[in-house]
Structure formats: C-alpha cells, structure tokens
Design a protein around this motif. Structure first.
Motif, PDB file in Angstrom:
ATOM      1  N   VAL A 138       0.856  -1.183   0.000  1.00  0.00           N
ATOM      2  CA  VAL A 138       0.000   0.000   0.000  1.00  0.00           C
ATOM      3  C   VAL A 138       0.892   1.233   0.000  1.00  0.00           C
ATOM      4  CG1 VAL A 138      -1.802   1.279   1.217  1.00  0.00           C
ATOM      5  CG2 VAL A 138      -1.812  -1.232   1.239  1.00  0.00           C
ATOM      6  N   ALA A 139       0.658   2.124  -0.957  1.00  0.00           N
ATOM      7  CA  ALA A 139       1.543   3.278  -1.130  1.00  0.00           C
ATOM      8  C   ALA A 139       1.086   4.480  -0.304  1.00  0.00           C
ATOM      9  CB  ALA A 139       1.604   3.668  -2.608  1.00  0.00           C
ATOM     10  N   TYR A 140       2.066   5.260   0.165  1.00  0.00           N
ATOM     11  CA  TYR A 140       1.807   6.592   0.707  1.00  0.00           C
ATOM     12  C   TYR A 140       2.690   7.576  -0.041  1.00  0.00           C
ATOM     13  CZ  TYR A 140       6.057   5.785   3.514  1.00  0.00           C
ATOM     14  OH  TYR A 140       7.341   5.503   3.921  1.00  0.00           O
ATOM     15  N   ARG A 141       2.377   8.844   0.024  1.00  0.00           N
ATOM     16  CA  ARG A 141       2.996   9.835  -0.849  1.00  0.00           C
ATOM     17  C   ARG A 141       3.857  10.843  -0.101  1.00  0.00           C
ATOM     18  NH1 ARG A 141       2.456   7.400  -5.725  1.00  0.00           N
ATOM     19  NH2 ARG A 141       0.397   6.469  -5.825  1.00  0.00           N
ATOM     20  N   ARG A 142       4.762  11.451  -0.855  1.00  0.00           N
ATOM     21  CA  ARG A 142       5.505  12.622  -0.406  1.00  0.00           C
ATOM     22  C   ARG A 142       4.973  13.847  -1.131  1.00  0.00           C
ATOM     23  NH1 ARG A 142      10.309  11.609   2.277  1.00  0.00           N
ATOM     24  NH2 ARG A 142      10.899   9.411   2.364  1.00  0.00           N
ATOM     25  N   ASP A 143       5.168  15.042  -0.528  1.00  0.00           N
ATOM     26  CA  ASP A 143       4.774  16.253  -1.229  1.00  0.00           C
ATOM     27  C   ASP A 143       5.890  16.687  -2.175  1.00  0.00           C
ATOM     28  OD1 ASP A 143       6.738  17.616   0.262  1.00  0.00           O
ATOM     29  OD2 ASP A 143       5.294  18.483   1.669  1.00  0.00           O
ATOM     30  N   ARG A 144       5.725  17.812  -2.829  1.00  0.00           N
ATOM     31  CA  ARG A 144       6.679  18.223  -3.862  1.00  0.00           C
ATOM     32  C   ARG A 144       8.043  18.579  -3.280  1.00  0.00           C
ATOM     33  NH1 ARG A 144       7.311  23.687  -4.120  1.00  0.00           N
ATOM     34  NH2 ARG A 144       5.927  24.943  -2.825  1.00  0.00           N
ATOM     35  N   LEU A 145       8.129  18.786  -1.962  1.00  0.00           N
ATOM     36  CA  LEU A 145       9.413  19.079  -1.321  1.00  0.00           C
ATOM     37  C   LEU A 145      10.009  17.847  -0.629  1.00  0.00           C
ATOM     38  CD1 LEU A 145       8.698  22.616   0.205  1.00  0.00           C
ATOM     39  CD2 LEU A 145       9.798  22.047  -1.966  1.00  0.00           C
ATOM     40  N   GLY A 146       9.403  16.703  -0.877  1.00  0.00           N
ATOM     41  CA  GLY A 146       9.970  15.468  -0.353  1.00  0.00           C
ATOM     42  C   GLY A 146       9.519  15.090   1.039  1.00  0.00           C
ATOM     43  N   ARG A 147       8.577  15.822   1.612  1.00  0.00           N
ATOM     44  CA  ARG A 147       8.082  15.498   2.946  1.00  0.00           C
ATOM     45  C   ARG A 147       6.944  14.489   2.848  1.00  0.00           C
ATOM     46  NH1 ARG A 147       7.594  21.865   4.190  1.00  0.00           N
ATOM     47  NH2 ARG A 147       6.333  21.569   2.314  1.00  0.00           N
ATOM     48  N   ILE A 148       6.908  13.523   3.781  1.00  0.00           N
ATOM     49  CA  ILE A 148       5.800  12.574   3.806  1.00  0.00           C
ATOM     50  C   ILE A 148       4.519  13.341   4.125  1.00  0.00           C
ATOM     51  CG2 ILE A 148       4.800  10.611   5.033  1.00  0.00           C
ATOM     52  CD1 ILE A 148       7.603   9.523   5.393  1.00  0.00           C
ATOM     53  N   ASP A 149       3.501  13.116   3.312  1.00  0.00           N
ATOM     54  CA  ASP A 149       2.204  13.745   3.525  1.00  0.00           C
ATOM     55  C   ASP A 149       1.503  13.013   4.674  1.00  0.00           C
ATOM     56  OD1 ASP A 149      -0.515  14.421   3.467  1.00  0.00           O
ATOM     57  OD2 ASP A 149      -0.499  14.773   1.308  1.00  0.00           O
ATOM     58  N   PRO A 150       1.344  13.650   5.852  1.00  0.00           N
ATOM     59  CA  PRO A 150       0.775  12.924   6.999  1.00  0.00           C
ATOM     60  C   PRO A 150      -0.662  12.481   6.776  1.00  0.00           C
ATOM     61  CG  PRO A 150       1.006  15.272   7.492  1.00  0.00           C
ATOM     62  CD  PRO A 150       1.703  15.032   6.198  1.00  0.00           C
ATOM     63  N   ASP A 151      -1.424  13.263   6.014  1.00  0.00           N
ATOM     64  CA  ASP A 151      -2.808  12.873   5.746  1.00  0.00           C
ATOM     65  C   ASP A 151      -2.857  11.657   4.838  1.00  0.00           C
ATOM     66  OD1 ASP A 151      -3.758  14.970   7.286  1.00  0.00           O
ATOM     67  OD2 ASP A 151      -3.829  16.358   5.595  1.00  0.00           O
ATOM     68  N   ASP A 152      -2.005  11.633   3.816  1.00  0.00           N
ATOM     69  CA  ASP A 152      -1.986  10.484   2.922  1.00  0.00           C
ATOM     70  C   ASP A 152      -1.434   9.259   3.636  1.00  0.00           C
ATOM     71  OD1 ASP A 152      -2.479   9.670   0.058  1.00  0.00           O
ATOM     72  OD2 ASP A 152      -0.389   9.032   0.290  1.00  0.00           O
ATOM     73  N   PHE A 153      -0.477   9.470   4.529  1.00  0.00           N
ATOM     74  CA  PHE A 153       0.061   8.362   5.308  1.00  0.00           C
ATOM     75  C   PHE A 153      -1.040   7.775   6.195  1.00  0.00           C
ATOM     76  CE2 PHE A 153       2.244   6.382   8.864  1.00  0.00           C
ATOM     77  CZ  PHE A 153       3.251   5.663   8.237  1.00  0.00           C
ATOM     78  N   ALA A 154      -1.822   8.644   6.830  1.00  0.00           N
ATOM     79  CA  ALA A 154      -2.920   8.173   7.681  1.00  0.00           C
ATOM     80  C   ALA A 154      -3.969   7.425   6.856  1.00  0.00           C
ATOM     81  CB  ALA A 154      -3.555   9.347   8.410  1.00  0.00           C
ATOM     82  N   ARG A 155      -4.195   7.872   5.624  1.00  0.00           N
ATOM     83  CA  ARG A 155      -5.142   7.195   4.744  1.00  0.00           C
ATOM     84  C   ARG A 155      -4.688   5.769   4.432  1.00  0.00           C
ATOM     85  NH1 ARG A 155      -4.420   5.351   0.310  1.00  0.00           N
ATOM     86  NH2 ARG A 155      -2.434   6.457   0.070  1.00  0.00           N
ATOM     87  N   ALA A 156      -3.368   5.609   4.253  1.00  0.00           N
ATOM     88  CA  ALA A 156      -2.841   4.287   3.898  1.00  0.00           C
ATOM     89  C   ALA A 156      -2.872   3.305   5.065  1.00  0.00           C
ATOM     90  CB  ALA A 156      -1.408   4.439   3.388  1.00  0.00           C
ATOM     91  N   LEU A 157      -2.904   3.811   6.282  1.00  0.00           N
ATOM     92  CA  LEU A 157      -2.893   2.948   7.463  1.00  0.00           C
ATOM     93  C   LEU A 157      -4.221   2.224   7.644  1.00  0.00           C
ATOM     94  CD1 LEU A 157      -1.203   5.330  10.051  1.00  0.00           C
ATOM     95  CD2 LEU A 157      -0.185   3.256   9.106  1.00  0.00           C
ATOM     96  N   SER A 158      -4.152   1.052   8.231  1.00  0.00           N
ATOM     97  CA  SER A 158      -5.355   0.317   8.621  1.00  0.00           C
ATOM     98  C   SER A 158      -4.961  -0.705   9.669  1.00  0.00           C
ATOM     99  CB  SER A 158      -5.985  -0.375   7.400  1.00  0.00           C
ATOM    100  OG  SER A 158      -5.196  -1.494   7.000  1.00  0.00           O
ATOM    101  N   ASP A 159      -5.957  -1.473  10.114  1.00  0.00           N
ATOM    102  CA  ASP A 159      -5.628  -2.526  11.079  1.00  0.00           C
ATOM    103  C   ASP A 159      -4.891  -3.686  10.422  1.00  0.00           C
ATOM    104  OD1 ASP A 159      -7.693  -3.586   9.602  1.00  0.00           O
ATOM    105  OD2 ASP A 159      -9.061  -3.862  11.289  1.00  0.00           O
ATOM    106  N   ARG A 160      -4.708  -3.621   9.097  1.00  0.00           N
ATOM    107  CA  ARG A 160      -3.927  -4.625   8.374  1.00  0.00           C
ATOM    108  C   ARG A 160      -2.447  -4.270   8.286  1.00  0.00           C
ATOM    109  NH1 ARG A 160      -5.522  -8.119   4.651  1.00  0.00           N
ATOM    110  NH2 ARG A 160      -3.860  -7.358   3.278  1.00  0.00           N
ATOM    111  N   THR A 161      -2.067  -3.063   8.679  1.00  0.00           N
ATOM    112  CA  THR A 161      -0.681  -2.613   8.517  1.00  0.00           C
ATOM    113  C   THR A 161       0.251  -3.437   9.394  1.00  0.00           C
ATOM    114  OG1 THR A 161      -1.425  -0.362   8.034  1.00  0.00           O
ATOM    115  CG2 THR A 161       0.885  -0.659   8.665  1.00  0.00           C
ATOM    116  N   LYS A 162       1.194  -4.118   8.757  1.00  0.00           N
ATOM    117  CA  LYS A 162       2.160  -4.940   9.488  1.00  0.00           C
ATOM    118  C   LYS A 162       3.572  -4.369   9.397  1.00  0.00           C
ATOM    119  CE  LYS A 162      -0.432  -8.496  10.780  1.00  0.00           C
ATOM    120  NZ  LYS A 162      -0.246  -9.802  10.092  1.00  0.00           N
ATOM    121  N   VAL A 163       3.917  -3.785   8.241  1.00  0.00           N
ATOM    122  CA  VAL A 163       5.274  -3.280   8.024  1.00  0.00           C
ATOM    123  C   VAL A 163       5.176  -1.883   7.416  1.00  0.00           C
ATOM    124  CG1 VAL A 163       7.491  -3.656   6.866  1.00  0.00           C
ATOM    125  CG2 VAL A 163       6.106  -5.624   7.582  1.00  0.00           C
TER     126      VAL A 163
END
Length: 392
Positions: A138-163
C-alpha cells in the motif's frame, strides 16, 4: 575546516576539484585506508573458519568491529547488527529473510513509491510473492518538497498494517523523516533506510521507532560494498536461518541475525575498515558534522535564491534543526545533464540524470555536501550555476 580534505587522498590528488556527490559515495579518509591496508597486510586467517591463531585473531577483530559499528548506530547490543553487501543487500535480506514470517498471516506493507528503488523493490517483490496469503503493498505519498504527507500516510494505514518501510533522509530531496510525527500503529514494524543519514546525523536506533534498519558503508567513508543491517533482538525470531549455510559451532554463533546475514566467508577487512570510518566520524563528532552541513546548505540556499531560474526541491533549511547537506535543484530551461556538464568543466562534480527513483527527472541536479567541503566550495557551485543559467 571541520574535516580537512587533507585527510582524503582522493581529494588531495585533485586540489582544484569540488566534490559534491557524497550522497552517491564518499572518498575514504586516510585512517580507513590505513586500517584496510593493515588488515590486508596482516595475518590472512578466515574469521571463524579455523582454530589456529590467525583465524581466531581474525574472528576477534571482526567481532570488535561489530561492537564498534553497533555503538556508532546506537544499537543496544552488538548482535543486533550484521555486516552486509551494502544497504541494497541489507534491504533485500530483510524482505527475503525477515518479511515472510512477519507476514505469514497476511497484512499490508506500507511504502513510498518516491523512495529509492533499492528501498522499495524488495518489498514489492515480497508482496507479489505472498499475494496468495493476503499480503498487499500500500503506497503513501511525499509532497513536492519530499516530505511525507501525513494525511496520505494516515489514509494508507489500517488494522492490516504490518510493516512500514520508510526512508530516514531522502536521497534526492534531503528531507528527514520524523517517525514520531506519523500515526504508526503500535503493532506495525518500521523498517528504516538510513543510507543518507548515517555519518551525517546522529543515529540512536535503540530509542527510535524503527526495529529494522539498513546502512550504506560507502556513504559514510567506508570501503565500497560495505554496509550493515540492524534488527532489534525482539525481531530475531522472525529471521529465517539456512542452517546448512550458516556458520556453525559455539565459537561462531552470535545471533540468528548474524547466522542468516553473514553466511559464508566473512569480510573481515571490510568490517574493520567500516568500524574505522565510524571512529573517524566519532572523533570529529556527528553533531558537529550536522551543524557544518546545515551552514553549507543555508549558504547555498541563500545564494541560489539570487541566481535567476534556480529552484530548490527540498524544504527550507531552517525547517529542521539540522540539515542533511543534500540539495536538489533545477535550472529553468536546462537539462540536468547540461547543468552537470557545465559544472564539471569548472571542476565541480554533482549528480544528474538517474537518481535511482521511479521515473526519470532529467531536469534535476543534486549537490551533496560533506565535512570536507567548505564555503568556498559552495561559492564555486553558485558561480557555476550562474554560468549555467546564462546559457538559457
């Protein structure tokens, strides 16, 4: 100067060269070369492969090197660190030999498509291999300056996240990841690529959120082809050990990690030289290195703002307390290779073209400073960029 270039034979051999490609590889300083030479000139015993004095001495030096590198990385125990064939080999090891047990009941591997290919691809291969077991990437994104997008990271998370696979310092943008700022589930294991942070910023792995990590030796003044993998003791049970290939006998066994990652004959010379590189950085002080890189990056950012058409691709220098010294940029109307060629003709070496990322950025150039660079190097880079911009 913080780390005089006189310590680096490759740089003293070319006194007019401005080397700004340290994120690709660093020259070896004299103490590392001396240590490597001493190992090659000394008793040629195979570590752990015999009971005679040469072999015993080689094994002792190998384990001393392990303890030194583990301390440098901030590991709690030496047996949490194993020597590998670079960070690429270390990441592939984790996906191949730790990942299957961690994902035997299915689950998600979170990754960033914008990270280094050697960080991403082993986990994508694992997800494909274990797809029938319910494993997904499952992919998460960085913004145009290379920072991890916290909202997109939270979207990618679920109770299935293992790694969660993450990069400590991005190899193009130079951005550092704050793992504590991400909503990582307590049960997920974090695998951190420290290739661009080791030697530039302090690493305290024992106190970090990461239970797995990889380090590239040739980016922190070690010999080419050296690296380390870190696995916290609590994760050792998940490592698949090939008992037929592992070193056997009580004098050779260190941990499941070392049994699995250090199969076959050990690179004692490389391990000793990498430990020497860690000692070299420690003598200077990694905090001082980070401060030095921050000063150079700030000078470059201020100067680049005065050069027409130059756009920096990383976050503002003052956004974090320390800077990696990695600065990517574009020059309006110029291909990155053309800018790099203009700089090369002025004796300035940078990186352009393939940045080991998904999708080429032919317009991007990367300059990466280290402790042997100074303000004069920054000013020569700025002068070269002004000349490149005038070509448009």
């Amino acid at each position: 100067m913080l780390g005089s270039r006189r310590n680096f034979p490759a740089l003293t051999a070319e006194p007019d060269l401005v080397y700004l490609d340290s994120a690709s590889g660093t020259p070896c300083p004299e103490p590392v070369i001396a240590q490597l030479t001493a190992e090659l000139r000394g008793p040629a015993g195979n570590p752990g492969r015999g009971g005679h004095p040469w072999a015993r001495g080689a094994l002792r030096r190998f384990e001393d090197a392990r303890a030194a590198v583990a301390a440098f990385l901030g590991a709690s125990f030496p047996d949490e660190v194993a020597f590998t064939r670079g960070a690429t080999g270390a990441m592939a090891f984790l996906a191949d030999r730790w990942g299957p047990a961690a994902l035997e009941d299915g689950g998600d591997i979170l990754y960033c498509p914008g990270d280094h290919l050697s960080t991403v691809r082993p986990w994508l291969r694992l997800a494909e291999r274990l797809r029938h077991q319910g494993v997904r990437a499952v992919a998460y994104r960085r913004d145009r300056l290379g920072r991890i997008d916290p909202d997109d990271f939270a979207r990618a998370l679920s109770d299935r996240t293992k790694v969660v696979v993450a990069t400590d310092v991005h190899n193009l943008h130079g951005t550092r990841t704050d793992l504590d700022a991400l909503a990582i589930p307590p049960g997920a294991t974090v695998c951190l690529d420290c290739s661009q942070s080791a030697g530039r910023m302090p690493l305290r792995l024992a106190g970090s959120r990461a239970e797995l990590a990889v380090v590239s030796g040739h980016k922190m003044f070690g010999p080419p082809g050296t690296g380390t993998v870190y696995v916290r003791r609590g994760q050792h049970r998940r490592i698949a050990v090939d008992r037929a290939a592992a070193r056997s006998g009580p004098a050779r066994h260190v941990s499941p990690l070392t049994d699995a990652a250090e199969e076959g004959s050990l690179d004692g010379a490389g391990a000793a030289a990498l430990a020497s590189a860690a000692a070299f950085i420690d003598r200077i002080g990694v905090d001082l290195v980070g401060g030095h890189l921050t000063q150079l990056a700030a000078r470059f950012a201020e100067g680049a703002a005065r050069v027409g058409g130059v756009t920096l691709l990383g976050p503002p220098v003052g956004e974090s307390r320390s800077h990696s010294g990695i600065a990517a940029f574009t020059v309006d109307g110029q291909a990155g290779a053309d800018v790099a060629f203009t700089l090369e003709r002025r004796g300035i070496y940078v990186r352009a073209g393939d940045h080991c990322l998904e999708g080429r950025r032919d317009d991007v150039v990367r300059a990466s400073f280290h402790l042997y660079n100074d303000e004069t190097d920054v000013d020569r880079l700025l002068q070269g960029l002004a000349a490149a911009a005038e070509r448009d």
